[in-house]
Design an enzyme around this catalytic site. Sequence first.
Site, PDB file in Angstrom:
ATOM      1  N   CYS A 110      77.759 -26.455   2.213  1.00 56.68           N
ATOM      2  CA  CYS A 110      79.013 -26.005   1.602  1.00 56.68           C
ATOM      3  C   CYS A 110      79.049 -26.301   0.106  1.00 56.68           C
ATOM      4  O   CYS A 110      79.335 -25.429  -0.700  1.00 56.68           O
ATOM      5  CB  CYS A 110      80.196 -26.657   2.299  1.00 56.68           C
ATOM      6  N   CYS A 114      79.796 -22.562   0.270  1.00 55.38           N
ATOM      7  CA  CYS A 114      81.182 -22.219  -0.072  1.00 55.38           C
ATOM      8  C   CYS A 114      81.532 -22.423  -1.543  1.00 55.38           C
ATOM      9  O   CYS A 114      82.085 -21.527  -2.186  1.00 55.38           O
ATOM     10  CB  CYS A 114      82.164 -23.055   0.759  1.00 55.38           C
ATOM     11  N   LYS A 133      79.386 -20.354  -4.131  1.00 52.44           N
ATOM     12  CA  LYS A 133      79.702 -18.948  -3.849  1.00 52.44           C
ATOM     13  C   LYS A 133      81.056 -18.567  -4.425  1.00 52.44           C
ATOM     14  O   LYS A 133      81.193 -17.536  -5.088  1.00 52.44           O
ATOM     15  CB  LYS A 133      79.704 -18.718  -2.339  1.00 52.44           C
ATOM     16  N   TYR A 138      80.679 -37.285  -3.638  1.00 51.27           N
ATOM     17  CA  TYR A 138      80.322 -37.550  -2.247  1.00 51.27           C
ATOM     18  C   TYR A 138      79.588 -38.879  -2.131  1.00 51.27           C
ATOM     19  O   TYR A 138      79.893 -39.706  -1.266  1.00 51.27           O
ATOM     20  CB  TYR A 138      79.442 -36.414  -1.699  1.00 51.27           C
ATOM     21  N   GLY A 196      71.344  -7.433   5.866  1.00 53.85           N
ATOM     22  CA  GLY A 196      72.297  -8.111   6.738  1.00 53.85           C
ATOM     23  C   GLY A 196      73.669  -7.492   6.617  1.00 53.85           C
ATOM     24  O   GLY A 196      73.963  -6.795   5.636  1.00 53.85           O
ATOM     25  N   GLY A 197      74.521  -7.761   7.593  1.00 54.48           N
ATOM     26  CA  GLY A 197      75.860  -7.182   7.571  1.00 54.48           C
ATOM     27  C   GLY A 197      76.953  -8.176   7.832  1.00 54.48           C
ATOM     28  O   GLY A 197      78.103  -7.804   8.062  1.00 54.48           O
ATOM     29  N   GLY A 198      76.627  -9.464   7.783  1.00 50.78           N
ATOM     30  CA  GLY A 198      77.628 -10.497   8.001  1.00 50.78           C
ATOM     31  C   GLY A 198      78.357 -10.865   6.733  1.00 50.78           C
ATOM     32  O   GLY A 198      78.201 -10.226   5.685  1.00 50.78           O
ATOM     33  N   TYR A 199      79.130 -11.955   6.812  1.00 46.73           N
ATOM     34  CA  TYR A 199      79.963 -12.306   5.658  1.00 46.73           C
ATOM     35  C   TYR A 199      79.132 -12.749   4.462  1.00 46.73           C
ATOM     36  O   TYR A 199      79.489 -12.468   3.312  1.00 46.73           O
ATOM     37  CB  TYR A 199      81.009 -13.359   6.035  1.00 46.73           C
ATOM     38  N   CYS A 245      77.796  -9.563   2.748  1.00 46.47           N
ATOM     39  CA  CYS A 245      78.865  -8.800   2.096  1.00 46.47           C
ATOM     40  C   CYS A 245      79.445  -9.540   0.896  1.00 46.47           C
ATOM     41  O   CYS A 245      79.800  -8.926  -0.113  1.00 46.47           O
ATOM     42  CB  CYS A 245      79.962  -8.466   3.111  1.00 46.47           C
ATOM     43  N   GLU A 246      79.551 -10.856   0.985  1.00 50.41           N
ATOM     44  CA  GLU A 246      80.040 -11.628  -0.158  1.00 50.41           C
ATOM     45  C   GLU A 246      79.089 -11.525  -1.342  1.00 50.41           C
ATOM     46  O   GLU A 246      79.517 -11.302  -2.480  1.00 50.41           O
ATOM     47  CB  GLU A 246      80.234 -13.097   0.251  1.00 50.41           C
ATOM     48  N   ASP A 306      77.588 -27.340  12.016  1.00 49.78           N
ATOM     49  CA  ASP A 306      76.820 -26.132  12.301  1.00 49.78           C
ATOM     50  C   ASP A 306      75.646 -26.375  13.244  1.00 49.78           C
ATOM     51  O   ASP A 306      75.193 -25.447  13.917  1.00 49.78           O
ATOM     52  CB  ASP A 306      76.285 -25.529  10.997  1.00 49.78           C
ATOM     53  N   HIS A 364     109.891 -11.313  -2.861  1.00 48.03           N
ATOM     54  CA  HIS A 364     109.696 -10.055  -3.584  1.00 48.03           C
ATOM     55  C   HIS A 364     109.640 -10.294  -5.091  1.00 48.03           C
ATOM     56  O   HIS A 364     110.373 -11.131  -5.601  1.00 48.03           O
ATOM     57  CB  HIS A 364     110.857  -9.104  -3.257  1.00 48.03           C
ATOM     58  N   GLU A 402     104.838 -10.004   1.274  1.00 54.76           N
ATOM     59  CA  GLU A 402     106.101  -9.642   1.929  1.00 54.76           C
ATOM     60  C   GLU A 402     105.890  -8.580   3.006  1.00 54.76           C
ATOM     61  O   GLU A 402     106.710  -8.424   3.914  1.00 54.76           O
ATOM     62  CB  GLU A 402     107.133  -9.171   0.908  1.00 54.76           C
TER      63      GLU A 402
END
Length: 454
Positions: free
Chosen positions: A43, A48, A51, A100, A176-179, A182-183, A305, A437, A442
């Site tokens: 991550c 994450c 990215k 960390y 590939g076609g996963g997240y 695509c990201e 994971d 609004h 909304e």
Amino acid sequence: MADFDFDLFVIGGGSGGVRAARMAALTGARVGLAEEFRYGGTCVVRGCVPKKLMVYASAFAEAFEDAEGFGWSVPQKPVFDWSSLIAAKDAEIARLEGLYAANLDRTGVHSFSTRATLASAHEVRLATGETFTARHILIATGGRPFLPQIPGIGHAVSSNEMFDLPAQPGRVLIVGGGYIACEFAGILNGLGSAVTLAYRRDLVLRGFDADVRTHVAAEMAKKGIAFRYGGEPAAITPRAGGGFTVEMDDGGEVETDLVFFATGRVPNTAGLGLEEVGVALTPNGAVKVDAFSQSSVPSIYAVGDVTDRLALTPVAIREGMAFVDTVFRATPTSPDHDLVPTAVFTQPEIGTVGMSEEEARAQGPVEIYRSSFRPMLHTLSGRDERMLMKLVVARESRRVLGCHIVGHGAGEMIQLAGIAVKMGATKEDFDRTCAVHPTAAEELVTMREPVAET
């Protein structure tokens, strides 16, 4: 009772492992942790965090264009410098990695910057040659990218290398076609690379709601990303003048400067000695665990994971906390994997929680509330980008089973919508909530009529 060097030894310094180590140490336990690469795990170092920083960077291209519609004059064409972005990203990751490590030290965890493997059910062996005994061992080694074994695969990169490329590629083939695929397609396209996304199926983001998949793919295509469905690379060959020729298994060819495989991740268990000490693994190499993250060997647990349950950083952290409650606080706690909100930082981004329409229909009658509209953000800029809001509602109970958002700020919105869905809110609860609004959000509380059944 046998005397051990540590009450807990954690193998893996990612989000789940670090949280478990720190929280266990705060109970007074003697804790050791070994990390062979960098603290923070996928991550922080290769996932994450970098990215999202690169998503921000890539979005500025459209922001400069949109500014003119709001009265701003940009004197000259903005220029992007890849090396400056990578240097800034590296500095931030180094800062986080330091935090960390400092937090582990502050709570009294003994950290070892080296590889660790299992020597027995209560023993770990470090690559330095040291061996330690532990009452409990926690496996938190995460996952690693999967690369198919095709001719020339050594010329390709995975998400591990994407954050450290020395130069920006002019043409990129993303497989590939996963997240993740695509990201990165959005990131590289936004930064100016010519992106082709190859996927062996007929639509990206398998497993997401069908309306979400269709909407995001259409918006990505508007931004200039080329989709190549129905095939994947069969071989990669370097070209004499630079770049590569990629032979596709459907008979075609693609010429590109970079081949990036984002074809999934697998649990990082190879060579840890798990099977040798009796730890049962699933067919794809994940550590088999029960509801309390305990493996088939009572002294050995696993979170994150590496268990292949729900591969999300906040989930790994919660699993680590539940492990500490169970083992060190005498409060058996099973991590909750139900109704977890998720954001996917495609461009436009996705926020989702709960069931897709397809999943919900398989369980019983539903009503669908859906709205697609041009957000105020794009009215003056003239950008042709639409948002999608969708609620999946159980017809009888009126409970909102799923909430799906595509568009600017979707990740932020779904965090709050996720609270309502987790609490069991009904459609009428949404309706009773006064709209804020003018906002895009909304729309979630103003959709009154369900979509007509076809």
